[in-house]
Design an enzyme around this catalytic site. Structure first.
Site, mmCIF file in Angstrom:
data_model
loop_
_atom_site.group_PDB
_atom_site.id
_atom_site.type_symbol
_atom_site.label_atom_id
_atom_site.label_comp_id
_atom_site.label_asym_id
_atom_site.label_seq_id
_atom_site.Cartn_x
_atom_site.Cartn_y
_atom_site.Cartn_z
ATOM 1 N N ARG A 122 -19.610 -44.618 47.896
ATOM 2 C CA ARG A 122 -20.207 -44.900 46.592
ATOM 3 C C ARG A 122 -21.587 -45.467 46.862
ATOM 4 O O ARG A 122 -21.955 -45.678 48.011
ATOM 5 C CB ARG A 122 -19.342 -45.834 45.757
ATOM 6 C CG ARG A 122 -19.031 -47.161 46.407
ATOM 7 C CD ARG A 122 -18.087 -47.974 45.529
ATOM 8 N NE ARG A 122 -17.996 -49.331 46.017
ATOM 9 C CZ ARG A 122 -17.211 -50.257 45.495
ATOM 10 N NH1 ARG A 122 -16.450 -49.988 44.464
ATOM 11 N NH2 ARG A 122 -17.185 -51.473 46.003
ATOM 12 N N CYS B 159 -30.404 -42.471 45.201
ATOM 13 C CA CYS B 159 -31.759 -43.020 45.225
ATOM 14 C C CYS B 159 -32.109 -43.440 43.802
ATOM 15 O O CYS B 159 -31.934 -42.659 42.870
ATOM 16 C CB CYS B 159 -32.699 -41.924 45.713
ATOM 17 S SG CYS B 159 -34.416 -42.183 45.266
ATOM 18 N N ASN C 282 -22.053 -50.595 38.744
ATOM 19 C CA ASN C 282 -21.135 -51.535 39.397
ATOM 20 C C ASN C 282 -21.881 -52.206 40.538
ATOM 21 O O ASN C 282 -22.426 -51.522 41.411
ATOM 22 C CB ASN C 282 -19.908 -50.788 39.953
ATOM 23 C CG ASN C 282 -18.825 -51.741 40.412
ATOM 24 O OD1 ASN C 282 -18.132 -52.343 39.602
ATOM 25 N ND2 ASN C 282 -18.696 -51.906 41.713
ATOM 26 N N GLU C 283 -21.928 -53.522 40.496
ATOM 27 C CA GLU C 283 -22.534 -54.307 41.582
ATOM 28 C C GLU C 283 -23.847 -53.715 42.089
ATOM 29 O O GLU C 283 -23.919 -53.202 43.211
ATOM 30 C CB GLU C 283 -21.529 -54.483 42.726
ATOM 31 C CG GLU C 283 -20.316 -55.288 42.305
ATOM 32 C CD GLU C 283 -19.379 -55.617 43.477
ATOM 33 O OE1 GLU C 283 -19.415 -54.907 44.477
ATOM 34 O OE2 GLU C 283 -18.635 -56.603 43.355
ATOM 35 N N CYS D 84 -33.433 -46.983 49.805
ATOM 36 C CA CYS D 84 -33.710 -45.577 50.121
ATOM 37 C C CYS D 84 -35.122 -45.428 50.693
ATOM 38 O O CYS D 84 -36.047 -46.108 50.261
ATOM 39 C CB CYS D 84 -33.544 -44.766 48.846
ATOM 40 S SG CYS D 84 -33.990 -43.043 49.012
ATOM 41 N N CYS E 172 -36.774 -42.356 50.906
ATOM 42 C CA CYS E 172 -37.242 -40.987 50.651
ATOM 43 C C CYS E 172 -38.699 -40.981 50.182
ATOM 44 O O CYS E 172 -39.282 -42.021 49.887
ATOM 45 C CB CYS E 172 -36.337 -40.301 49.639
ATOM 46 S SG CYS E 172 -36.637 -40.783 47.927
ATOM 47 N N GLU F 114 -14.188 -59.513 38.043
ATOM 48 C CA GLU F 114 -13.200 -59.166 39.072
ATOM 49 C C GLU F 114 -12.761 -60.469 39.738
ATOM 50 O O GLU F 114 -13.590 -61.178 40.303
ATOM 51 C CB GLU F 114 -13.809 -58.238 40.128
ATOM 52 C CG GLU F 114 -14.291 -56.912 39.565
ATOM 53 C CD GLU F 114 -14.852 -55.973 40.638
ATOM 54 O OE1 GLU F 114 -14.649 -56.223 41.838
ATOM 55 O OE2 GLU F 114 -15.494 -54.987 40.252
#
Ligand code: GAL
Ligand code: ZN
Length: 707
Positions: A147, A151, A185-186, A192, A194, A345
Site C-alpha cells: 500500500r 506518487c 489512511n495514515e 517519491c 520521479c 484505531e
C-alpha cells in the site's frame, strides 16, 4: 519532457472519457464543527471498530453487527482499502455491496465513517498509468502490491483520487447512517523521486523563495560550489544519510525537500476534502488517522482541513512498561487543533506483520483505552473487529480471533463500552486545561533529520525527557505548535527548538517579560528559518532573557560523562551525557554546574528573572530521570503551579473538565495494586459510592472521580 507528455496525455484522455473532475466551490469553514460531534448519536459517545465487510462472507455480516450491538458499539469505520471493489474498472462504480452492509449496520444502530480508499490504488490503475507509482531513490518504480505505492505529484493519481472521492461522496451523501469521512489512511510517504516530483519541487521552491538569488542564499550554495543558475538545475537532494559523517545533500535543500513532501500530502488531502465538503451535508465530518510523532508530514498543516484529528494508538510491543509515549502522543494530538480528538484505531490484540508481539494482558486494553479518554479522546474505535485470515495483517489481532468467537478481548471491549456509557453524560464538553505547554516544531524536526548535531539528538526524545517528569508529577501538559497562544500557559518549554526565526525569539522574550516561565535547552535557536546557522553568539536573541552566553559546546560520546553538582537543585549524583554547552551565567543564577576542572566556570542549569517572568536554561542531557523530576518540581514552583496529587510509581493522573464537570482519571500502568490518596467524599464513578482517604487500583486498574 517525457513526464510532461504523459501528464498532458492523461489529462486529455480523462477529459475525453468524461472523467475530469468538475471544479468545486471553495471549502467551507471546517471549524464550525465541534468535537461534541463525538456525542451526537443522541448524546451517546461513538464507540466501535474498524470493520472490513469485504473480508468476510455476507452470511457473517449480521452476526458481526449483532455482536457489535451487544458490545455496546455504535460506529464502524469502513472501506479505506476497498478502492478496487468500489471502482473495479476505470470510471465504473459498484457500491451495492457497501450499501447492503450499511443497511444492515443501520438495523443494529451502527453509524459509519467512510475512508477515501486512496492508500491502495487498484492494480488496473498501476498498469494503465504506471506514472502514478512512486519512484525510489535509485530510480526504480515501486512494485505495486503493498500500500502507499503512489506518487503524490502525479496529476493522474490526483485525478483518479478526486474521481473516486467524488463518486463516493455523491453516492453516500444521503445514506442515513454515514456520519463522516476519513481521508486516505495514515498520510506520509512514499517519498517519491520521479521527474514529476522534481518538477513540482522546483515550482514549489520558486513559490517559496521567489528568486534564484534568494534560494542560493537560503541554501548557502557558496559552500562546495553548489550555486544553481537556473531552476532546472535543481535536483532532488540526497537526504537520507544520518549522523555527522554521512555524505548527504545540502542541508538547506534537504530541509526544503522535507517541507515540500509534507506539503504534497497536505495538498493531496485538500483536494479530497474540498470535494467531500462540497457534496456532503454539513453534518458530515472529515478527519484523518494520524500516527502520533511520525515526522514526515506537518500534522498542524494537515489538520487545518479537518474538523478534528484522529489517531492510531498501538502501545503494546515488548515487556509491559509505563505508557508515557501514548500519553504524550495524545497530548500532541489534542494540541494540533487545540481540541479533543478521536481514536480511530486502538490496539485490540497482539500487533505484528511478519512477527507478532506480546498479547495484551487482562485489563490492559481497557486501561489503554482509558488513558486516551483521560487525555481528551472523544471517541474510541478498536482496530480491528476480527483478526483477518489473509494478507499482510494475518497476525495483527482484532477483538475477535481468527475463529470469530467473542472471547476475552471482545468482552473487555464490551466492558469498556458499558462503563463509558455510564459516564458519558459527564464527559460531554470536557477537555484538558493545562498550565504547561511543550512546544513541538516540525521545522526543528526536519532540521535535525540527517544533521542532528550530536549523536542521538531528536525532538521527540528531547520532549519526552521533560514530558515524562510532568507525567510522574501528575501534571497535564499541552503539546503545541510555535504559533500557539503562550499567554494561556504559566510554563512553556521549548526542548530542541533548533530553528528559531527572529519573530519566534521575540515571542518567547515577550512571553517571559509579561510573566511567563520558560525553559529552553541544548541547541535552542542555533538556526534561522532557512536552516542556516545564526551568526550571533548563542543563545542569540534569547541571550538577554536567559541571562547567559554560550561560549562553546561539544558532544559527550558514550565513553565519558561529567558529574553534575548543585547546592540548590539536588544533592544526588547526576550524570551529564551526550552534549554539553559551555554556558557562562552572565546575569543568570547558576543552578547546577559540572564537577570537572575545565567546566568549573560554566553552568549546566541556569535561571534568570526577566521582566515579570523567568527564563531557565539546561545545557546538557542528564542520564537519570530523577534529575528531570527535581527540575520540574522547581519549574512548577517558579510558575506557581500546584501539584495537586502525589502519585505512586506507575500511576497516571489526568483531569478532564468543562461544562460544570471536573473528572479526575487515575490509571495504574503496573501489574501491582496501588493506593492513591485522593480528595475525600467525591463520587467514584466506576465503582460507585464516595471516595475515602485513598483509592485502591488493582492491576491495570482505573478510576474516574468526579471532583
Ligand atoms: C495502522 C493502519 C491500519 C493497519 C494497522 C495495523 O497503521 O492504519 O490500516 O495497517 O496499522 O498494521
Ligand atoms: Zn513522484
Amino acid at each position: 519532457m517525457k513526464t510532461k507528455k504523459i501528464l498532458i496525455t492523461t489529462i486529455i484522455v480523462l477529459i475525453f472519457s468524461g472523467q475530469l473532475i468538475v471544479p468545486v466551490r471553495a471549502q467551507k469553514n471546517p471549524e464550525n464543527k465541534s468535537t461534541l460531534l463525538a456525542f451526537n448519536d443522541k448524546g451517546k459517545m461513538y464507540i466501535g471498530v474498524d470493520y472490513y465487510p469485504e473480508h468476510w462472507p455476507r452470511e457473517r455480516w449480521e452476526t458481526d453487527c449483532k455482536l457489535m450491538k451487544e458490545a455496546g458499539f455504535n460506529v464502524v469505520r469502513l472501506a479505506e482499502f476497498a478502492w478496487v471493489l468500489m471502482e473495479p474498472s476505470e470510471g465504473k462504480f459498484e457500491f451495492d455491496w457497501l450499501d447492503d452492509f450499511l443497511v444492515l449496520a443501520d438495523k443494529y444502530g451502527i453509524k459509519a465513517i467512510l475512508g477515501t480508499p486512496t492508500a491502495v490504488m487498484p492494480a488496473w490503475a498501476a498498469r494503465k498509468y504506471p506514472e502514478t507509482l512512486a519512484t525510489k531513490k535509485n530510480g526504480q518504480k515501486i512494485v505495486w502490491g503493498a500500500r502507499k505505492n503512489n506518487c503524490f505529484s502525479s496529476g493522474t493519481y490526483r485525478l483518479l483520487s478526486e474521481r473516486i472521492t467524488k463518486a463516493m461522496a455523491e453516492h453516500f451523501a444521503n445514506t442515513p447512517n454515514v456520519i463522516g469521512w476519513q481521508t486516505d489512511n495514515e498520510f506520509a510517504g512514499p517519498v517519491c523521486h520521479c521527474d514529476i516530483c522534481l518538477g513540482n519541487f522546483q515550482d514549489w521552491l520558486r513559490e517559496k523563495h521567489g528568486t534564484l538569488e534568494k534560494l542560493n542564499e537560503a541554501w548557502g550554495t557558496h559552500f562546495w560550489g553548489h550555486k544553481v543558475q537556473t531552476w532546472g538545475e535543481i535536483q532532488i537532494p540526497d537526504c537520507t544519510g544520518e549522523g555527522s559523517w554521512s555524505p548527504t545533500g545540502n542541508p538547506g535543500a534537504c530541509y526544503d525537500w522535507r517541507q515540500f513532501n509534507s506539503w504534497l500530502n497536505v495538498r493531496f488531502q485538500h483536494e479530497q476534502v474540498k470535494i467531500i465538503r462540497e457534496i456532503c451535508p454539513d453534518n458530515h465530518f472529515v478527519t484523518h488517522n494520524l500516527m502520533s510523532f511520525h515526522p514526515e508530514v506537518s500534522y498542524y498543516d494537515l489538520a487545518k482541513d479537518l474538523d478534528f484529528v484522529s489517531w492510531d494508538n498501538y502501545p503494546v510491543w515488548n515487556k509491559p512498561t509505563i505508557s508515557y509515549g501514548a500519553a504524550m502522543a495524545a497530548d500532541l494530538m489534542r494540541g494540533i487543533k487545540e481540541k479533543n480528538f478521536w481514536i480511530m484505531e486502538q490496539t485490540a490484540g497482539a500487533c505484528g506483520w511478519g512477527n507478532f508481539f506480546r498479547n495484551p494482558r487482562p485489563g490492559e486494553i481497557r486501561k489503554i483505552s482509558y488513558q486516551q479518554l483521560a487525555h481528551g479522546a472523544d471517541a474510541q474505535i478498536w482496530f480491528r473487529w476480527r483478526t483477518c485470515t489473509a494478507g499482510r495483517e494475518q497476525y495483527w489481532h482484532g477483538l475477535l480471533g481468527h475463529d470469530g468467537k467473542p472471547l476475552r478481548r471482545y468482552k473487555e471491549a464490551a466492558q469498556v463500552a458499558s462503563e463509558y456509557r455510564s459516564i458519558e453524560k459527564y464527559l460531554v464538553g470536557t477537555t484538558i486545561k493545562s498550565d504547561v505547554a511543550i512546544v513541538y516544531d516540525y521545522n526543528s524536526i526536519w532540521s535535525l533529520w540527517g544533521q542532528s548535531g550530536f549523536e542521538g539528538n531528536n525532538v521527540r526524545d528531547a520532549v519526552s525527557r521533560y514530558y515524562n517528569a510532568f507525567f510522574r508529577a501528575g501534571i497535564n501538559v499541552d503539546i503545541v505548535n510555535t504559533t500557539a497562544d503562550f499567554s494561556k500557559y504559566k510554563l512553556v518549554l521549548t526542548p530542541d527548538l533548533i530553528v528559531l526565526p527572529d519573530k519566534l525569539a521575540g515571542k518567547l522574550n515577550d512571553y517571559v517579560k509579561t510573566g511567563g516561565v520558560l525553559l529552553a535547552d541544548c541547541r535552542t535557536g542555533v538556526k534561522d528559518e532557512y536552516n542556516l546557522v545564526h551568526k550571533r553568539t548563542l543563545p542569540g536573541l534569547l541571550s538577554p532573557m536567559l541571562g547567559i552566553e554560550i561560549q562553546e559546546y561539544g558532544a559527550i560520546t558514550p565513553d565519558f560523562s561529567y558529574e553534575l553538582i548543585s547546592d540548590r537543585l539536588f544533592s544526588d549524583k547526576f550524570t551529564a551525557t551526550m552534549y554539553v554547552d559551555w554556558v557562562i551565567p552572565k546575569d543568570a543564577e547558576k543552578v547546577a554546574g559540572y564537577n570537572q576542572w575545565h567546566l568549573e566556570n560554566f553552568a549546566a542549569v541556569t535561571r534568570h528573572g526577566f521582566g515579570k517572568g523567568s527564563g531557565w536554561y539546561v545545557g546538557t542531557i542528564v542520564k537519570e530521570e530523577q534529575f528531570y523530576d527535581k527540575l520540574v518540581e522547581q519549574l512548577l514552583k517558579d510558575a506557581n503551579i500546584n501539584k495537586f496529587i502525589e502519585l505512586p510509581e506507575g500511576v497516571e493522573a489526568s483531569v478532564r473538565q468543562g461544562n460544570g464537570n471536573k473528572l479526575l482519571f487515575l490509571i495504574n500502568h503496573t501489574e501491582e495494586p496501588k493506593k492513591v490518596i485522593v480528595p475525600k467524599d467525591k463520587s467514584d464513578l466506576l465503582n460507585g459510592g464516595k471516595t475515602g482517604d485513598f483509592i485502591e487500583l488493582g492491576i491495570y486498574g482505573v478510576a474516574v472521580i468526579k471532583l
